[in-house]
Design an enzyme around this catalytic site. Structure first.
Site, PDB file in Angstrom:
ATOM      1  N   ASP A  79       0.941  -1.100  -0.060  1.00 38.72           N
ATOM      2  CA  ASP A  79      -0.156  -0.096   0.265  1.00 38.72           C
ATOM      3  C   ASP A  79       0.980   1.356   0.199  1.00 38.72           C
ATOM      4  O   ASP A  79       2.109   1.218   0.505  1.00 38.72           O
ATOM      5  CB  ASP A  79      -0.976   0.019   1.277  1.00 38.72           C
ATOM      6  CG  ASP A  79      -0.066  -0.130   2.458  1.00 38.72           C
ATOM      7  OD1 ASP A  79       0.817  -0.717   2.618  1.00 38.72           O
ATOM      8  OD2 ASP A  79      -0.552   0.773   3.431  1.00 38.72           O
ATOM      9  N   ASP A 109       8.594   4.039  -1.356  1.00 41.19           N
ATOM     10  CA  ASP A 109       8.015   3.613   0.101  1.00 41.19           C
ATOM     11  C   ASP A 109       6.582   2.925  -0.535  1.00 41.19           C
ATOM     12  O   ASP A 109       5.769   3.653  -0.303  1.00 41.19           O
ATOM     13  CB  ASP A 109       7.579   4.594   0.743  1.00 41.19           C
ATOM     14  CG  ASP A 109       7.240   4.305   2.133  1.00 41.19           C
ATOM     15  OD1 ASP A 109       7.199   3.158   2.690  1.00 41.19           O
ATOM     16  OD2 ASP A 109       6.582   5.097   2.972  1.00 41.19           O
ATOM     17  N   GLU A 141      -0.164  -1.170   5.737  1.00 42.79           N
ATOM     18  CA  GLU A 141       1.011  -0.877   6.515  1.00 42.79           C
ATOM     19  C   GLU A 141       0.715   0.586   7.111  1.00 42.79           C
ATOM     20  O   GLU A 141       1.194   1.140   7.914  1.00 42.79           O
ATOM     21  CB  GLU A 141       2.473  -1.027   5.872  1.00 42.79           C
ATOM     22  CG  GLU A 141       3.744  -0.761   6.814  1.00 42.79           C
ATOM     23  CD  GLU A 141       4.149   0.413   6.990  1.00 42.79           C
ATOM     24  OE1 GLU A 141       4.932   0.773   8.041  1.00 42.79           O
ATOM     25  OE2 GLU A 141       3.945   1.407   6.117  1.00 42.79           O
ATOM     26  N   GLU A 142       0.369   1.434   5.738  1.00 39.58           N
ATOM     27  CA  GLU A 142       0.519   2.840   6.124  1.00 39.58           C
ATOM     28  C   GLU A 142      -0.740   3.324   7.032  1.00 39.58           C
ATOM     29  O   GLU A 142      -0.913   4.584   7.326  1.00 39.58           O
ATOM     30  CB  GLU A 142       0.520   3.634   4.954  1.00 39.58           C
ATOM     31  CG  GLU A 142       1.617   3.268   3.991  1.00 39.58           C
ATOM     32  CD  GLU A 142       2.941   3.914   4.422  1.00 39.58           C
ATOM     33  OE1 GLU A 142       2.894   4.805   5.469  1.00 39.58           O
ATOM     34  OE2 GLU A 142       3.833   4.081   3.708  1.00 39.58           O
ATOM     35  N   GLU A 166      11.980  -1.248   3.828  1.00 37.02           N
ATOM     36  CA  GLU A 166      11.476   0.299   3.830  1.00 37.02           C
ATOM     37  C   GLU A 166      12.581   1.152   3.360  1.00 37.02           C
ATOM     38  O   GLU A 166      13.856   0.852   3.527  1.00 37.02           O
ATOM     39  CB  GLU A 166      11.087   0.352   5.226  1.00 37.02           C
ATOM     40  CG  GLU A 166       9.725  -0.161   5.759  1.00 37.02           C
ATOM     41  CD  GLU A 166       8.446   0.682   5.222  1.00 37.02           C
ATOM     42  OE1 GLU A 166       8.640   1.487   4.571  1.00 37.02           O
ATOM     43  OE2 GLU A 166       7.377   0.000   5.976  1.00 37.02           O
ATOM     44  N   HIS A 353       6.367   9.572   1.322  1.00 38.92           N
ATOM     45  CA  HIS A 353       5.066  10.322   1.570  1.00 38.92           C
ATOM     46  C   HIS A 353       5.101  12.104   1.000  1.00 38.92           C
ATOM     47  O   HIS A 353       4.471  12.936   1.574  1.00 38.92           O
ATOM     48  CB  HIS A 353       5.008  10.318   3.273  1.00 38.92           C
ATOM     49  CG  HIS A 353       4.859   9.145   3.786  1.00 38.92           C
ATOM     50  ND1 HIS A 353       4.306   8.700   5.287  1.00 38.92           N
ATOM     51  CD2 HIS A 353       5.104   8.057   3.353  1.00 38.92           C
ATOM     52  CE1 HIS A 353       4.320   7.673   5.451  1.00 38.92           C
ATOM     53  NE2 HIS A 353       4.831   7.118   4.551  1.00 38.92           N
TER      54      HIS A 353
HETATM   55 ZN   LIG Z   1       6.653   2.477   4.178  1.00 34.13          ZN
END
Ligand SMILES: [Zn+2]
Length: 380
Positions: A79, A109, A141-142, A166, A353
């Site tokens: 995700d 990511d 995960e996010e 990661e 992000h």
């Molecule tokens: Zn991540």
């Protein structure tokens, strides 16, 4: 056959898989999981797709080549966070190569970890493996870490070692703090403000509770210290407070929301118990009820000792000493399944992000080499 390296990147980036605590933004990851299952199946892996209970369109993938009690897990989440398309210079879902970088939502990511794994194992044959190689691709995960939680509940996968790709700039990471977010609620009794004896003021009780939990905070800071972290002590942040509704009404209800960032060695149950121990005398003194509940499921702190074989191997292969992170990962869940776990991947957290998320092309070859060496050490 699997598509070439860049084509794998392109296809994964083109499959939106945003996870969010906001239902209007949340998407499934099933298309990414199905695509990965197809590619790893083509290379001889046994693919086990595990739908998340009660969450349609979301699944984990465990792809296994070889068998045996040990072996290596290469893990990542499928995700991504949501993105603000208007701030991107290119389409976040169209892989764009420019300035010696690959741009796209998830390249860093961390959907981009999977094409690199595929490239590293193109020539690998099941007959060469003494121990299994397991590829783990997770959901959510996010947002909730529900993918990792489902795996933990199932007790899968089992292996001796795990590397989570990661974004760490190819530096091995062996510790991070845990997170808990809690809501403390005080229920008193409302009444006319002209006569305080008509009610029990929840806001005044909250004032007492806050004073006590700040004493607990100081004690936790004294008790736990880990100089490997930039902030070497646990933290507790009082984030928001809501109570009452009118100046001439005794406040009957007050809520405090706060987070605690736990060092390795602390656990959420103990912290919760201590908070209640500190707060509950107020309930007695003021005749109010005090309750504590998690706002979100907690994430444990994570630590693999620097003396572990995997940490030492990753340090040797990358040339970097193992370090710590301020962000949380799925590592405590894999660690909890009994695997020596390290977080180590090609992207940089500074690009995660963010609009124009990218992976530098010069990270690709070192990562593929690193993965080949890890597989050679733990599976061949
Ligand atoms: Zn991540």
């Amino acid at each position: 056959m699997t598509p070439g390296l860049i084509e794998c990147f392109r296809q994964l980036i083109a499959l939106p898989s945003i996870s969010s605590t906001r239902p209007d933004l949340d998407q499934g990851n099933r298309a990414v999981i199905d695509t990965l299952a197809e590619w790893f199946s083509a290379l001889g892996f046994a693919c086990d797709i595990q739908p998340l209970p009660g969450q349609p369109g979301k699944a984990n993938l465990i792809a296994t080549l070889g068998s045996g009690p040990g072996g290596l897990v290469l893990a990542g989440h499928t995700d991504t966070v949501p993105c603000d398309e208007s701030l991107w210079r290119s389409n976040p879902f169209t892989l764009t190569e420019a300035d010696n970088r690959l741009y796209g939502l998830g390249v860093c990511d961390m959907k981009g970890f999977f094409p690199l794994i595929l490239e590293a194992i193109q020539d690998l044959k099941a007959s060469q493996l003494q121990q299994p190689l397991i590829i783990l691709a997770t959901a959510d995960e996010e947002s909730s870490m529900n993918g990792a939680r489902a795996l933990a509940a199932e007790g899968k996968p089992k292996a001796r070692y795990a590397v989570i790709g990661e974004p760490t700039g190819l530096q091995p990471l062996h510790m991070h703090k845990g997170i808990m977010m809690e809501r403390l609620t005080i229920i008193g009794q409302s009444g006319h403000s002209s006569d305080p004896s008509l009610g029990r003021n929840a806001m005044e009780a909250m004032n007492d509770v806050i004073n006590r939990i700040l004493v607990l905070r100081s004690e936790l800071e004294q008790r736990y210290n880990n100089p490997a972290f930039t902030i070497p002590r646990p933290t507790m942040n009082l984030g928001c407070i809501h109570g009452g509704d009118n100046p001439n009404r005794i406040c009957g209800h007050c809520e405090l929301e706060f987070d605690v960032r736990m060092l390795p060695g602390m656990n959420p149950e103990d912290v919760r118990r201590e908070i209640l121990t500190y707060a509950s005398p107020v309930a007695k003194e003021r005749g109010v009820t005090v309750t504590l509940e998690p706002i979100a499921d907690s994430i444990d702190a994570f630590m693999t000792p620097v003396t572990s074989d995997l940490v030492k191997t990753c340090e040797q292969l990358t040339g970097y000493s193992a370090t710590t992170a301020a962000f949380a990962t799925e590592a405590p869940f894999l660690s909890g399944l009994g695997m020596e776990t390290v977080v180590l991947g090609p992207g940089d957290i500074a690009q995660a992000h963010q609009p124009d998320e990218y992976l530098a092309l010069d990270r690709i070859t070192p990562t593929i080499d690193l993965l080949k060496q890890l597989i050679a050490r733990y599976c061949l």
